[in-house]
Write an enzyme that holds these catalytic residues in place. Structure first.
Site, PDB file in Angstrom:
ATOM      1  N   ASP A   1      34.952 -42.720 -30.809  1.00 55.15           N
ATOM      2  CA  ASP A   1      33.923 -43.513 -31.482  1.00 55.15           C
ATOM      3  C   ASP A   1      34.198 -43.594 -32.979  1.00 55.15           C
ATOM      4  O   ASP A   1      34.060 -44.657 -33.596  1.00 55.15           O
ATOM      5  CB  ASP A   1      32.537 -42.897 -31.271  1.00 55.15           C
ATOM      6  CG  ASP A   1      32.095 -42.906 -29.820  1.00 55.15           C
ATOM      7  OD1 ASP A   1      32.548 -43.790 -29.064  1.00 55.15           O
ATOM      8  OD2 ASP A   1      31.296 -42.037 -29.443  1.00 55.15           O
TER       9      ASP A   1
ATOM     10  N   ASP B   1      30.669 -36.675 -25.522  1.00 56.06           N
ATOM     11  CA  ASP B   1      30.362 -36.735 -26.947  1.00 56.06           C
ATOM     12  C   ASP B   1      30.073 -35.330 -27.447  1.00 56.06           C
ATOM     13  O   ASP B   1      29.568 -34.482 -26.693  1.00 56.06           O
ATOM     14  CB  ASP B   1      29.148 -37.631 -27.214  1.00 56.06           C
ATOM     15  CG  ASP B   1      29.442 -39.099 -26.921  1.00 56.06           C
ATOM     16  OD1 ASP B   1      30.594 -39.522 -27.105  1.00 56.06           O
ATOM     17  OD2 ASP B   1      28.517 -39.810 -26.508  1.00 56.06           O
TER      18      ASP B   1
END
Length: 218
Positions: free
Chosen positions: A180, A146
């Site tokens: 995401d 991430d």
């Protein structure tokens, strides 16, 4: 739009999201140290973290189970997109489903292969490619990369505020990746623009469940 064109568009969107997602992740993982942060603006940072769990860093489901679930769900979604195209679904529905699929597969790739081909990311050096199988984790146990952090509001609660008085408050604290974002945007857009298709899908599932239970449907 013709069915063949819809199928080609679904493949293109899925492939494009996957390529962009993986390029970003590999660049971040091999050029940044774990927890390193690069300030772009006051409300946008590239902050490298890794997580073992779900989107936005959630981790309340065992890693291997989550990886298997992602794989099964991705296969089911591929089948469903193929089915909807054959049934003459609207193009926007196919596009949004493809975005959700691409995001799911993007994070699945991290889980399946990153542990096998990368050294472990640590706070004092960037990771690097290693011989296949010599990485930091076994198959399905890789960590998801991430990097996008948007602290749109970064302040402190007033001292008089109950329970959290004086503590830091950050609006939208999760760190996430391109996959995401693809899942989230696709899902929200489905709820906004494809309610008819989702309602029909829900009615179909209710009918199947009623038949399995042996009860008549209205």
């Amino acid at each position: 739009m013709p069915k063949t064109a819809q199928a080609a568009l679904a493949i293109f969107i899925t492939s494009a999201v996957l390529v962009i997602d993986q390029i970003i992740k590999v660049e971040v993982k091999t050029n940044m140290m774990l927890h390193e942060s690069i300030r772009i603006t006051d409300w946008f940072y590239i902050s490298f973290i890794e997580n073992k769990g779900m989107a936005f860093g959630m981790s309340f489901i065992p890693k291997t189970f989550l990886s298997v679930f992602r794989f099964v769900a991705s296969c089911a979604l591929i089948y469903y997109i193929r089915h909807t195209i054959r049934k003459g679904a609207r193009t926007i529905y196919v596009i949004l489903l493809s975005m959700v699929l691409a995001g799911a597969v993007g994070n699945l790739i991290d889980c399946m292969f990153y542990g096998l081909v990368f050294s472990e990311s640590v706070a004092y050096r960037a990771a690097h490619l290693v011989e296949f199988g010599a990485g930091y984790a076994p198959f399905l146990e890789g960590k998801v990369v991430d990097m996008f952090y948007f602290p749109l509001i970064d302040t402190f609660y007033p001292d008089w505020f109950p329970l959290w008085g004086g503590e830091r408050f950050v609006f939208f604290a999760p760190v996430f990746n391109f996959a995401d974002a693809s899942i989230s945007v696709g899902t929200v857009a489905l709820l906004l623009f494809c309610r008819k298709e989702l309602a029909a899908l829900g009615d179909k599932q209710e009918t199947v469940q009623s038949k399995q239970a042996g009860t008549p449907t209205s």
